[in-house]
Design a protein around this motif. Structure first.
Motif, PDB file in Angstrom:
ATOM      1  N   UNK A   1       0.823  -1.204   0.000  1.00 20.69           N
ATOM      2  CA  UNK A   1       0.000   0.000   0.000  1.00 20.69           C
ATOM      3  C   UNK A   1       0.863   1.264   0.000  1.00 20.69           C
ATOM      4  N   UNK A   2       1.863   1.298   0.876  1.00 18.23           N
ATOM      5  CA  UNK A   2       2.695   2.505   0.953  1.00 18.23           C
ATOM      6  C   UNK A   2       3.611   2.639  -0.269  1.00 18.23           C
ATOM      7  N   UNK A   3       4.015   1.526  -0.845  1.00 20.70           N
ATOM      8  CA  UNK A   3       4.806   1.599  -2.073  1.00 20.70           C
ATOM      9  C   UNK A   3       3.978   2.169  -3.225  1.00 20.70           C
ATOM     10  N   UNK A   4       2.724   1.756  -3.304  1.00 24.43           N
ATOM     11  CA  UNK A   4       1.840   2.275  -4.349  1.00 24.43           C
ATOM     12  C   UNK A   4       1.654   3.777  -4.198  1.00 24.43           C
ATOM     13  N   UNK A   5       1.457   4.228  -2.967  1.00 30.39           N
ATOM     14  CA  UNK A   5       1.240   5.654  -2.739  1.00 30.39           C
ATOM     15  C   UNK A   5       2.484   6.464  -3.074  1.00 30.39           C
ATOM     16  N   UNK A   6       3.650   5.900  -2.822  1.00 27.79           N
ATOM     17  CA  UNK A   6       4.887   6.582  -3.187  1.00 27.79           C
ATOM     18  C   UNK A   6       4.947   6.789  -4.697  1.00 27.79           C
ATOM     19  N   UNK A   7       4.638   5.746  -5.448  1.00 32.45           N
ATOM     20  CA  UNK A   7       4.660   5.836  -6.911  1.00 32.45           C
ATOM     21  C   UNK A   7       3.633   6.844  -7.420  1.00 32.45           C
TER      22      UNK A   7
ATOM     23  N   UNK B   1       9.977 -16.214   0.244  1.00 36.38           N
ATOM     24  CA  UNK B   1       9.096 -17.219  -0.348  1.00 36.38           C
ATOM     25  C   UNK B   1       7.930 -16.539  -1.053  1.00 36.38           C
ATOM     26  N   UNK B   2       7.152 -17.337  -1.760  1.00 35.50           N
ATOM     27  CA  UNK B   2       6.067 -16.798  -2.555  1.00 35.50           C
ATOM     28  C   UNK B   2       5.012 -16.082  -1.742  1.00 35.50           C
ATOM     29  N   UNK B   3       4.717 -16.588  -0.556  1.00 34.74           N
ATOM     30  CA  UNK B   3       3.702 -15.955   0.287  1.00 34.74           C
ATOM     31  C   UNK B   3       4.144 -14.562   0.725  1.00 34.74           C
ATOM     32  N   UNK B   4       5.426 -14.414   0.998  1.00 38.91           N
ATOM     33  CA  UNK B   4       5.964 -13.109   1.388  1.00 38.91           C
ATOM     34  C   UNK B   4       5.853 -12.125   0.229  1.00 38.91           C
ATOM     35  N   UNK B   5       6.176 -12.598  -0.979  1.00 37.88           N
ATOM     36  CA  UNK B   5       6.041 -11.751  -2.164  1.00 37.88           C
ATOM     37  C   UNK B   5       4.578 -11.354  -2.377  1.00 37.88           C
ATOM     38  N   UNK B   6       3.694 -12.323  -2.341  1.00 32.92           N
ATOM     39  CA  UNK B   6       2.275 -12.070  -2.636  1.00 32.92           C
ATOM     40  C   UNK B   6       1.660 -11.089  -1.643  1.00 32.92           C
ATOM     41  N   UNK B   7       2.052 -11.182  -0.391  1.00 35.45           N
ATOM     42  CA  UNK B   7       1.501 -10.308   0.641  1.00 35.45           C
ATOM     43  C   UNK B   7       1.754  -8.836   0.324  1.00 35.45           C
ATOM     44  N   UNK B   8       2.889  -8.552  -0.291  1.00 35.42           N
ATOM     45  CA  UNK B   8       3.242  -7.166  -0.633  1.00 35.42           C
ATOM     46  C   UNK B   8       2.795  -6.820  -2.048  1.00 35.42           C
TER      47      UNK B   8
END
Length: 238
Positions: A106-112, A141-148
């Motif tokens: 969420x915060x990465x999207x807002x930065x962009x 792992x994949x779950x960590x990637x997907x969560x973000x």
């Protein structure tokens, strides 16, 4: 006889060194079929410094991916300048965000979004997913990637009204491809054309030599679109 043997060994050594050099040159950069992939583009960041976008356009650059942001707080120092200057040409423009495994989607999207307005780009936004720091040795792992990744991509798609593009390497694609399958793919493969991958864009060189920029990096990344000029402009017409 001993002298002849020495001469033969020397000649064989020279041949082997020459052959190794030829192999090195041959595999130092991917070979691109320009008839199949005639639409060329670049990707840039602050490393290219001041860019003369009109000069790049004169060298048949049709599209550009401009670095905008990283993570939740970093902004590329040349992002605004590049977006505004590139807009004065006929080059199609996107901007990319360097993905972080260390902050929320969420915060990465807002930065962009805070840097790249809807009218600043006429191609989909891009999320650049690569290993950095110790991530290569300690792969998430994949779950960590997907969560973000999921909230990041969802927010960008909602805001810009189009599915974002994912940029990644072949190694990362193979590890996380189940999480990338819903998005257009921009793939890095600087030694050969990527096979068994449905790519939209292909970064085939990180040693491009074009005129029109002066920065700490002497090279520029080169890319092609997977299709004809007509298909490209049909897909990314305003």
């Amino acid at each position: 006889m001993e002298k002849i043997k020495k001469i033969i060994l020397i000649l064989l050594g020279i041949i082997m060194i020459g052959a190794a050099g030829m192999v090195s040159v041959y595999f130092s950069e991917a070979i691109v079929n320009k008839e199949r992939f005639p639409v060329m583009g670049v990707d840039v960041s602050h490393y290219q410094g001041e860019i003369d976008w009109q000069e790049l356009e004169r060298q048949n650059v049709s599209f550009a991916f401009i670095k905008a942001t990283e993570g939740s707080g970093h902004i590329d120092e040349f992002a605004r300048r590049n977006l505004e200057s590139a807009a004065e040409t006929n080059i199609k423009i996107s901007a990319y965000h360097f993905f972080s495994f260390d902050s929320s989607g969420e915060t990465q999207a807002e930065n962009y979004i805070s840097v790249v307005g809807k009218d600043d780009i006429n191609m989909p936004p891009v999320v650049d997913i690569e290993y950095y720091g110790d991530k290569s040795a300690n792969k998430p792992d994949g779950e960590e990637l997907e969560k973000i990744l999921t909230p990041l991509m969802t927010r960008l798609e909602d805001y810009y009204g189009v599915k974002p593009i994912i940029y990644t390497t072949l190694a990362m694609y193979n590890k996380y491809k189940e999480y990338f399958s819903d998005y257009p793919l921009w793939i890095r493969s600087v030694y050969c054309e990527p096979e068994f991958v449905q790519w939209k864009f292909w970064q085939y060189s990180d040693k491009g030599e074009l005129y029109g920029f002066v920065g700490e990096e002497q090279y520029i990344d080169l890319n092609v679109y997977n299709g004809s000029e007509e298909e490209f402009y049909d897909e990314y017409s305003e």
